[in-house]
Write a protein that holds these residues in place. Structure first.
Motif, PDB file in Angstrom:
ATOM      1  N   GLU A  30      22.922   5.956   2.459  1.00 42.51           N
ATOM      2  CA  GLU A  30      23.776   6.643   3.427  1.00 42.51           C
ATOM      3  C   GLU A  30      25.235   6.572   2.977  1.00 42.51           C
ATOM      4  OE1 GLU A  30      25.487   8.742   5.959  1.00 42.51           O
ATOM      5  OE2 GLU A  30      23.302   8.571   6.164  1.00 42.51           O
ATOM      6  N   ILE A  31      25.836   7.748   2.804  1.00 41.55           N
ATOM      7  CA  ILE A  31      27.212   7.816   2.312  1.00 41.55           C
ATOM      8  C   ILE A  31      28.032   8.832   3.107  1.00 41.55           C
ATOM      9  CG2 ILE A  31      26.838   9.649   0.599  1.00 41.55           C
ATOM     10  CD1 ILE A  31      28.530   7.938  -1.363  1.00 41.55           C
ATOM     11  N   GLY A  32      27.481   9.265   4.246  1.00 42.17           N
ATOM     12  CA  GLY A  32      28.121  10.328   5.017  1.00 42.17           C
ATOM     13  C   GLY A  32      29.514  10.003   5.517  1.00 42.17           C
ATOM     14  N   ALA A  33      29.749   8.747   5.933  1.00 42.15           N
ATOM     15  CA  ALA A  33      31.072   8.391   6.449  1.00 42.15           C
ATOM     16  C   ALA A  33      32.118   8.473   5.341  1.00 42.15           C
ATOM     17  CB  ALA A  33      31.047   6.988   7.055  1.00 42.15           C
ATOM     18  N   THR A  34      31.764   8.000   4.155  1.00 46.78           N
ATOM     19  CA  THR A  34      32.680   8.089   3.016  1.00 46.78           C
ATOM     20  C   THR A  34      32.999   9.541   2.704  1.00 46.78           C
ATOM     21  OG1 THR A  34      31.753   6.056   2.093  1.00 46.78           O
ATOM     22  CG2 THR A  34      32.991   7.466   0.596  1.00 46.78           C
ATOM     23  N   ARG A  35      31.987  10.345   2.667  1.00 48.58           N
ATOM     24  CA  ARG A  35      32.154  11.784   2.400  1.00 48.58           C
ATOM     25  C   ARG A  35      33.085  12.403   3.434  1.00 48.58           C
ATOM     26  NH1 ARG A  35      29.626  16.886   3.672  1.00 48.58           N
ATOM     27  NH2 ARG A  35      29.041  18.084   1.821  1.00 48.58           N
ATOM     28  N   ALA A 269      32.143  13.082 -10.327  1.00 53.93           N
ATOM     29  CA  ALA A 269      30.908  12.317 -10.109  1.00 53.93           C
ATOM     30  C   ALA A 269      30.738  11.953  -8.638  1.00 53.93           C
ATOM     31  CB  ALA A 269      30.927  11.049 -10.973  1.00 53.93           C
ATOM     32  N   TRP A 270      31.837  11.633  -7.969  1.00 51.15           N
ATOM     33  CA  TRP A 270      31.765  11.343  -6.540  1.00 51.15           C
ATOM     34  C   TRP A 270      31.357  12.598  -5.768  1.00 51.15           C
ATOM     35  CZ3 TRP A 270      31.387   6.972  -4.025  1.00 51.15           C
ATOM     36  CH2 TRP A 270      31.818   5.805  -4.659  1.00 51.15           C
ATOM     37  N   CYS A 271      31.885  13.737  -6.170  1.00 53.59           N
ATOM     38  CA  CYS A 271      31.552  14.982  -5.468  1.00 53.59           C
ATOM     39  C   CYS A 271      30.080  15.335  -5.650  1.00 53.59           C
ATOM     40  CB  CYS A 271      32.451  16.112  -5.962  1.00 53.59           C
ATOM     41  SG  CYS A 271      34.186  15.839  -5.581  1.00 53.59           S
ATOM     42  N   GLU A 272      29.540  15.053  -6.830  1.00 55.31           N
ATOM     43  CA  GLU A 272      28.103  15.252  -7.042  1.00 55.31           C
ATOM     44  C   GLU A 272      27.316  14.332  -6.118  1.00 55.31           C
ATOM     45  OE1 GLU A 272      26.437  17.396  -8.788  1.00 55.31           O
ATOM     46  OE2 GLU A 272      28.093  18.346  -9.880  1.00 55.31           O
ATOM     47  N   ARG A 273      27.777  13.104  -5.994  1.00 52.14           N
ATOM     48  CA  ARG A 273      27.096  12.145  -5.130  1.00 52.14           C
ATOM     49  C   ARG A 273      27.166  12.582  -3.673  1.00 52.14           C
ATOM     50  NH1 ARG A 273      28.338   5.591  -4.926  1.00 52.14           N
ATOM     51  NH2 ARG A 273      26.643   5.085  -3.481  1.00 52.14           N
ATOM     52  N   PHE A 274      28.274  13.229  -3.301  1.00 51.31           N
ATOM     53  CA  PHE A 274      28.422  13.743  -1.938  1.00 51.31           C
ATOM     54  C   PHE A 274      27.589  14.998  -1.701  1.00 51.31           C
ATOM     55  CE2 PHE A 274      33.037  12.006  -1.968  1.00 51.31           C
ATOM     56  CZ  PHE A 274      32.591  10.753  -1.565  1.00 51.31           C
ATOM     57  N   GLY A 275      27.008  15.558  -2.786  1.00 50.21           N
ATOM     58  CA  GLY A 275      26.318  16.832  -2.658  1.00 50.21           C
ATOM     59  C   GLY A 275      27.284  17.975  -2.446  1.00 50.21           C
ATOM     60  N   TRP A 276      28.465  17.849  -3.019  1.00 50.81           N
ATOM     61  CA  TRP A 276      29.538  18.798  -2.765  1.00 50.81           C
ATOM     62  C   TRP A 276      30.371  19.002  -4.049  1.00 50.81           C
ATOM     63  CZ3 TRP A 276      33.863  17.615   1.350  1.00 50.81           C
ATOM     64  CH2 TRP A 276      34.574  18.779   1.634  1.00 50.81           C
ATOM     65  N   PRO A 277      29.757  19.500  -5.122  1.00 52.38           N
ATOM     66  CA  PRO A 277      30.458  19.629  -6.401  1.00 52.38           C
ATOM     67  C   PRO A 277      31.679  20.536  -6.338  1.00 52.38           C
ATOM     68  CG  PRO A 277      28.343  20.771  -6.438  1.00 52.38           C
ATOM     69  CD  PRO A 277      28.354  19.960  -5.203  1.00 52.38           C
ATOM     70  N   ARG A 278      31.679  21.481  -5.418  1.00 48.99           N
ATOM     71  CA  ARG A 278      32.800  22.417  -5.311  1.00 48.99           C
ATOM     72  C   ARG A 278      34.110  21.703  -4.948  1.00 48.99           C
ATOM     73  NH1 ARG A 278      33.876  27.907  -4.250  1.00 48.99           N
ATOM     74  NH2 ARG A 278      36.151  28.057  -4.353  1.00 48.99           N
ATOM     75  N   LEU A 279      34.009  20.557  -4.264  1.00 49.79           N
ATOM     76  CA  LEU A 279      35.204  19.834  -3.848  1.00 49.79           C
ATOM     77  C   LEU A 279      36.040  19.416  -5.057  1.00 49.79           C
ATOM     78  CD1 LEU A 279      36.939  18.507  -1.652  1.00 49.79           C
ATOM     79  CD2 LEU A 279      35.450  16.494  -1.801  1.00 49.79           C
ATOM     80  N   ALA A 280      35.405  19.030  -6.141  1.00 42.41           N
ATOM     81  CA  ALA A 280      36.135  18.631  -7.344  1.00 42.41           C
ATOM     82  C   ALA A 280      36.928  19.805  -7.906  1.00 42.41           C
ATOM     83  CB  ALA A 280      35.169  18.087  -8.394  1.00 42.41           C
TER      84      ALA A 280
END
Length: 291
Positions: A30-35, A269-280
């Motif tokens: 679970e990483i939703g809060a960080t995201r 790499a963090w954005c990939e982990r968030f499932g949100w590569p576009r953010l980078a």
């Protein structure tokens, strides 16, 4: 120049308990809060923030736990939330944001320290402490204001008085009398918010309240009993004031250290982990547009 100081601990709690689904990374953690916090901070950058920093409670316990036995601690915290504090710090650093992980002191002390540094810089026009935490009300004044981002409410000197009934400088005294259930200290018996505000609006600080209620020139219900309580529990009152007073000596660097110049190579790499590569890509584009 406007400086934004963000309460990372408050933000990660807010995101974790928000009424929305969480988010699992590729390893099922679970990483939703960080995201959510990273997204929120990036939104601030998109909205024009240039100099900003985030204070976190890297260790929930602080020197205050040695002062009062029931002071807030990590006991009972959800491990899925507690486990994200380190991730949040690393992800924000990857975004290129200044992060102050507090260990012996608390995130509030980090914010207060940064506010003092920023207010002393002649280039800074305004310092915005982004948290609704009542403890930070004591920092408001001069260039410093407080912002409740959830309610989009800015609190200035008059706002502190409107909210608490006392000026910013009396907030530690007010908390000492009333207590703070969120921080785990009780205040003094019989002292409610209104009573404490009446006394402190007149006398300013605990040490200036006359010991004998006959010398009080404000009307307070049960004055004699309250005065006796204050005399009998003066040691606790003074201790609670120390607990409620934010420190301004944490190491936070300089305003120039807080200038956002873009994400680091670790951010994709963090954005990939968030499932949100576009953010980078968006972060890199924003940095390029500012250069």
């Amino acid at each position: 120049m406007i400086v934004h100081l963000i309460d990372g601990t408050y933000e990660i709690f807010r995101q974790y308990y928000a009424p929305r689904p969480g988010h699992l990374d590729g390893d099922g953690r679970e990483i939703g809060a960080t995201r959510g916090v990273v997204q929120s901070v990036f939104t601030m950058l998109q909205d024009g923030a240039t100099h900003l920093g985030v204070a976190t409670d890297h260790v929930i316990e602080s020197f205050r736990n040695n002062l009062w036995p029931t002071y807030k601690s990590s006991a009972g915290m959800d491990p899925l939330l507690l486990g994200q504090f380190g991730w949040l710090e690393d992800a924000l650093r990857a975004l290129g944001v200044a992060v102050w992980p507090m260990v012996d002191v608390e995130a509030d002390d980090g914010l207060a320290s940064a506010a003092a540094v920023a207010a002393a810089d002649p280039r800074v026009e305004q310092v915005v402490i982004c948290t609704p935490d009542k403890d930070l009300g004591q920092c408001v004044g001069g260039k410093v204001v407080q912002l409740d981002r959830r309610q989009d409410k800015l609190i200035d000197v008059d706002g502190v008085i409107e909210k608490f009934g006392v000026p910013a400088g009396s907030i530690p005294d007010w908390l000492a009398l009333v207590g703070d259930t969120a921080d785990g200290f009780p205040g003094l018996p019989g002292f409610g918010a209104k009573t404490a505000a009446t006394l402190l609006a007149r006398y300013g600080h605990l040490e200036d309240i006359p010991a004998d209620a006959a010398d009080w020139d404000v009307t307070v219900r049960g004055a004699a009993k309250l005065a006796a309580t204050l005399v009998a529990q003066r040691e606790n009152a003074d201790l609670f004031k120390v607990i409620a007073t934010v420190r301004t000596d944490a190491e936070v660097g300089t305003v120039d250290d807080w200038h956002w110049s873009g994400p680091t190579a670790a951010f994709p790499a963090w954005c990939e982990r968030f499932g949100w590569p576009r953010l980078a890509q968006d972060a890199a584009a924003l940095a390029a547009a500012r250069s």
